[in-house]
Design a protein around this motif. Structure first.
Motif, PDB file in Angstrom:
ATOM      1  N   PRO A 167      -4.549  65.705 -23.660  1.00 57.87           N
ATOM      2  CA  PRO A 167      -3.664  65.921 -24.823  1.00 57.87           C
ATOM      3  C   PRO A 167      -3.842  67.335 -25.391  1.00 57.87           C
ATOM      4  O   PRO A 167      -2.876  67.983 -25.772  1.00 57.87           O
ATOM      5  N   GLY A 168      -5.078  67.828 -25.380  1.00 61.22           N
ATOM      6  CA  GLY A 168      -5.362  69.139 -26.003  1.00 61.22           C
ATOM      7  C   GLY A 168      -5.126  70.326 -25.086  1.00 61.22           C
ATOM      8  O   GLY A 168      -5.341  71.466 -25.500  1.00 61.22           O
ATOM      9  N   ARG A 169      -4.737  70.078 -23.855  1.00 62.72           N
ATOM     10  CA  ARG A 169      -4.395  71.124 -22.871  1.00 62.72           C
ATOM     11  C   ARG A 169      -5.460  72.218 -22.781  1.00 62.72           C
ATOM     12  O   ARG A 169      -5.160  73.373 -22.510  1.00 62.72           O
ATOM     13  N   GLY A 170      -6.706  71.844 -23.067  1.00 60.19           N
ATOM     14  CA  GLY A 170      -7.794  72.818 -22.967  1.00 60.19           C
ATOM     15  C   GLY A 170      -7.799  73.849 -24.081  1.00 60.19           C
ATOM     16  O   GLY A 170      -8.587  74.788 -24.040  1.00 60.19           O
ATOM     17  N   VAL A 171      -6.925  73.668 -25.095  1.00 54.50           N
ATOM     18  CA  VAL A 171      -6.895  74.673 -26.165  1.00 54.50           C
ATOM     19  C   VAL A 171      -7.142  74.104 -27.569  1.00 54.50           C
ATOM     20  O   VAL A 171      -7.310  74.879 -28.510  1.00 54.50           O
ATOM     21  N   MET A 207     -14.721  64.602 -13.808  1.00 53.50           N
ATOM     22  CA  MET A 207     -14.456  65.280 -15.095  1.00 53.50           C
ATOM     23  C   MET A 207     -15.589  66.280 -15.383  1.00 53.50           C
ATOM     24  O   MET A 207     -16.764  65.933 -15.294  1.00 53.50           O
ATOM     25  N   ASP A 208     -15.197  67.505 -15.753  1.00 55.49           N
ATOM     26  CA  ASP A 208     -16.215  68.506 -16.097  1.00 55.49           C
ATOM     27  C   ASP A 208     -16.966  68.050 -17.341  1.00 55.49           C
ATOM     28  O   ASP A 208     -16.461  67.263 -18.132  1.00 55.49           O
ATOM     29  N   LYS A 209     -18.152  68.618 -17.490  1.00 59.88           N
ATOM     30  CA  LYS A 209     -18.912  68.344 -18.720  1.00 59.88           C
ATOM     31  C   LYS A 209     -18.363  69.221 -19.838  1.00 59.88           C
ATOM     32  O   LYS A 209     -17.929  70.349 -19.579  1.00 59.88           O
ATOM     33  N   PRO A 210     -18.435  68.760 -21.081  1.00 57.94           N
ATOM     34  CA  PRO A 210     -18.000  69.659 -22.160  1.00 57.94           C
ATOM     35  C   PRO A 210     -18.963  70.837 -22.293  1.00 57.94           C
ATOM     36  O   PRO A 210     -20.133  70.709 -21.923  1.00 57.94           O
ATOM     37  N   MET A 245     -14.167  65.502 -23.435  1.00 59.26           N
ATOM     38  CA  MET A 245     -13.575  66.397 -22.432  1.00 59.26           C
ATOM     39  C   MET A 245     -12.149  65.979 -22.096  1.00 59.26           C
ATOM     40  O   MET A 245     -11.258  66.814 -21.956  1.00 59.26           O
ATOM     41  N   TRP A 246     -11.946  64.681 -21.976  1.00 57.78           N
ATOM     42  CA  TRP A 246     -10.610  64.193 -21.618  1.00 57.78           C
ATOM     43  C   TRP A 246      -9.614  64.513 -22.740  1.00 57.78           C
ATOM     44  O   TRP A 246      -8.514  64.986 -22.488  1.00 57.78           O
ATOM     45  N   TYR A 247     -10.044  64.278 -23.951  1.00 58.59           N
ATOM     46  CA  TYR A 247      -9.201  64.504 -25.141  1.00 58.59           C
ATOM     47  C   TYR A 247      -8.824  66.002 -25.214  1.00 58.59           C
ATOM     48  O   TYR A 247      -7.674  66.375 -25.408  1.00 58.59           O
TER      49      TYR A 247
END
Ligand code: PRX
Length: 655
Positions: free
Chosen positions: A404-408, A1-4, A398-400
């Motif tokens: 669910p947030g589709r990166g947006v 998982m990337d870092k925020p 980051m997962w959230y």
């Protein structure tokens, strides 16, 4: 998982031209005014957000040293009127709740008009049972529509609701009925959670046996369990509301702004739970405004705040906030893992939820079960994600955001408390860059101050940790503890005269962002649920072989904190797995599954000062497996106890 990212600011573009409060300058103007012209600012907001039967004579009186706060003296309004009646006529066929059952085959929609009808009839039932203004009504219901109905019916007639989370056991329920001196209990035969049935009415029977003043138990038939009711004290909900003598309209009781709307019990560091009192005027204003602005909710949007209505988040963002704003929201009876770990996202897709609010512990749990549970559903309706109850760690953030947030979707990390009634420090969409892990800036009217516990001075430097206090009253704050104002004053106003103590520590960085670092009292935050050590200890010592116990929180990967119990057995008792299991069962039935100790460590003795005070900070360190810096151990009456505890701790697998 990337870092925020260190700063996330894409939402500033996405909410441009849309957000109610756009840009940092606008926020700063409003915020400054809310601090410098407190009365003018809140009078304006009060007119904007609520309908008043009579306006106030004055906006604010307070004396923080005495713990006294009064908003909108002389004003009159009613919560149920503001949530329901004033929406009638304009779009009252709008859905108030999409209700989704534990079983995915069960769902229903309730419009504002229908909710109004049900609330009026239930208010009529309460009246017919002699419930009057100011009387307390304990509501012990699962997440079904009848829960907000019962709350609003109480508010309509001026009764004070006291919702007890239906996941709590009989002991907790008994304490709350007793402490609130309620004579009426509203419950269901059972509740369905994760495919299993919990027999709520049996818990009520147990409690009522020990609360002889209860003269009415109203039972909703949720699970078809058909408990025998005596027909006098105990009556069925469906029969009561169907009586021809029950009117379709009950006039909303005119309530003074400072009249209590509800009691909600919460855990404090010591002793029994505190029945915090919230009011009709200030609380409602703060609930309406924070719901509107923190989530930037628009009239056509669908909102879902997942926490149970038995907690403050459910009161403010599951019931009052959305209804006051005339918004549609989701009410879900079940749990995120049932029938499978995709349940939340299937509901988001089903109702096209736009704004979603949950706790980091849920995100951590769901993230463990893969991304496909999210990606197989269409979550494209989501525009914003909220977080509450605990600090959100980088991985969960980051997962959230990504799935669910589709990166947006921005993540709105809201810091607040049962005491505060609504959000205190939170990002606002469209205002400023978000720093993942920080709850950003104070909400309007909130004046935080960080105090260095060693010197008692305000912290001077950026990123220096301090105890978090609040300098000025805000409308949503609790006013007192039920029938115990002195305890309220002592808990919140005695540490530093003139300041409200939050119980948390925080840092403020060079850009003015707040970072909550955790509780500095003994309250334990298990999965965003607040537990007091004394409550768990009281349950453990009910076991005949236990002489003493001390309960502390320790770091837990999924829950944030877990409960760690040190238990001393009576001489001659064997330290067996059988007793360990009995103790766990005892806590689960007396308090509820959320209080289940993650680890029980046998302790031949507890570390105490010579005056007999248990050294909890030392125990917290031992529970965390952090033996290097145990502090000053010379004050302990029997130093050998520590060595034994450390030796025993090393043999326990707790994480
Ligand atoms: O320690 C803080 C933590 O939860 C406590 C309040 O718990 P309760 O009264 O049960 O209310 C929970 C729902 C508002 C706080 O003192 N807390 C709450 N929100 C956050 C948080 N800690 C860090 N970040 C948050 N966003």
């Amino acid at each position: 998982m990337d870092k925020p990212p260190e700063r996330y600011d894409a939402h500033l573009t996405d909410f441009k031209g849309i957000a109610y409060i756009e840009g940092i300058d606008r926020y700063q103007d409003l915020y400054t005014r809310s601090i410098e012209d407190v009365e003018g600012f809140w009078a304006e907001q009060a007119r904007e957000y609520l309908s008043w039967e009579k306006e106030w004579d004055s906006v604010l009186h307070y004396d923080f040293e005495a713990g006294n706060v009064e908003w909108f003296r002389g004003a009159v309004l009613n919560a149920s009127f503001n949530c329901l009646d004033r929406h009638l006529g304009k779009g009252d066929n709008r859905v108030a709740y999409y209700w989704e059952g534990d079983d995915p085959a069960e769902s229903r929609q309730v419009t504002f008009r229908e909710l109004y009808r049900q609330v009026n009839r239930f208010a009529g039932v309460l009246k017919s049972r002699g419930v009057r203004k100011g009387d307390r009504v304990v509501i012990y219901l699962p997440m079904i529509v009848e829960l907000p109905v019962a709350m609003l019916a109480c508010a309509r007639i001026g009764a004070v609701h006291c919702v007890v989370f239906s996941g709590f056991g009989s002991e907790y329920l008994t304490d709350r009925i007793r402490d609130s001196r309620a004579r009426t209990v509203v419950t269901a035969d059972g509740s369905s959670r994760g495919g299993s049935i919990i027999r709520l009415k049996e818990n009520v029977d147990h409690a009522v046996q020990r609360c002889p003043d209860v003269d009415t138990v109203i039972v909703f038939d949720r699970c078809g369990l058909k408990p025998a009711l005596d027909g006098r004290r105990e009556i069925w909900w469906h029969e009561a509301v169907a009586q021809p003598s029950i009117p379709d309209h009950v006039a909303p009781e005119p309530m003074e702004a400072e009249d209590p709307l509800f009691l909600l019990y919460t855990s404090s560091s010591t002793g029994r739970p505190l029945g915090l009192v919230h009011t009709h005027g200030g609380y409602l204003l703060y609930a309406a405004m924070t719901t509107h602005l923190s989530f930037d909710l628009k009239p056509h949007e669908t909102f879902w705040s997942t926490p149970d209505v038995g907690w403050i988040t459910g009161h403010t963002y599951g019931v009052y906030g959305p209804l006051l704003n005339g918004l549609t929201s989701v009410l879900f009876e079940g749990v995120p893992r049932y029938p499978d770990f995709d349940r939340y996202w299937s509901i988001v897709a089903k109702y096209r939820v736009n704004k979603f609010y949950t706790a980091p512990t849920v995100i951590r749990l769901l993230a463990q079960h893969g991304t496909e549970n999210v990606t197989k559903h269409d979550t494209s309706s989501l525009k914003l994600l909220g977080s509450v109850g605990q600090p959100i760690d980088p991985e969960a953030w980051m997962w959230y955001h990504q799935y669910p947030g589709r990166g947006v979707c921005p993540i709105i990390d809201t810091w607040w408390q049962t005491e505060s009634g609504g959000h205190m420090i939170t990002p606002l969409p469209g205002v400023a860059a978000i720093k993942p892990g920080s709850c950003s800036f104070p909400f309007m009217g909130v004046d935080p101050v960080l105090i260095d516990p060693d010197t008692g001075d305000e912290v001077r430097f950026p990123n220096q940790e301090g105890a978090l206090f609040i300098r000025k009253p805000w409308p949503g704050m609790a006013r007192t503890a039920f029938e115990d104002h002195e305890r309220f004053r002592e808990t919140y106003f005695a540490r530093f005269p003139g300041l409200f103590f939050t119980g948390d520590a925080a840092k403020r960085d060079e850009d003015g962002y707040y970072w909550i670092t955790g509780r500095i009292d003994e309250v334990i935050n298990v999965s965003g649920y607040r537990m007091g050590p004394a409550e768990v200890e009281a349950a453990l010592v009910l076991h005949p072989q236990v002489t003493e116990s001390a309960v502390v929180g320790f770091p837990h990967r999924l829950k944030g904190q877990g409960i760690y119990a040190f238990v001393t057995l009576a001489a001659g008792s064997s330290k067996s797995d059988k007793i360990r299991k009995e103790l766990i069962d005892l806590v689960r039935t007396k308090i509820g599954p959320i209080a289940t100790p993650e680890a029980i460590q046998w302790a031949d003795g507890l570390p105490k000062t010579r005056s007999g005070k248990v050294l909890r900070q030392l125990l917290q360190k031992i529970a965390a497996g952090n033996f290097d810096n145990l502090g000053d151990t010379s004050i302990i009456s029997e130093p050998a106890i520590i060595e034994n505890l450390i030796r025993e701790r090393m043999g326990i697998d707790a994480s």
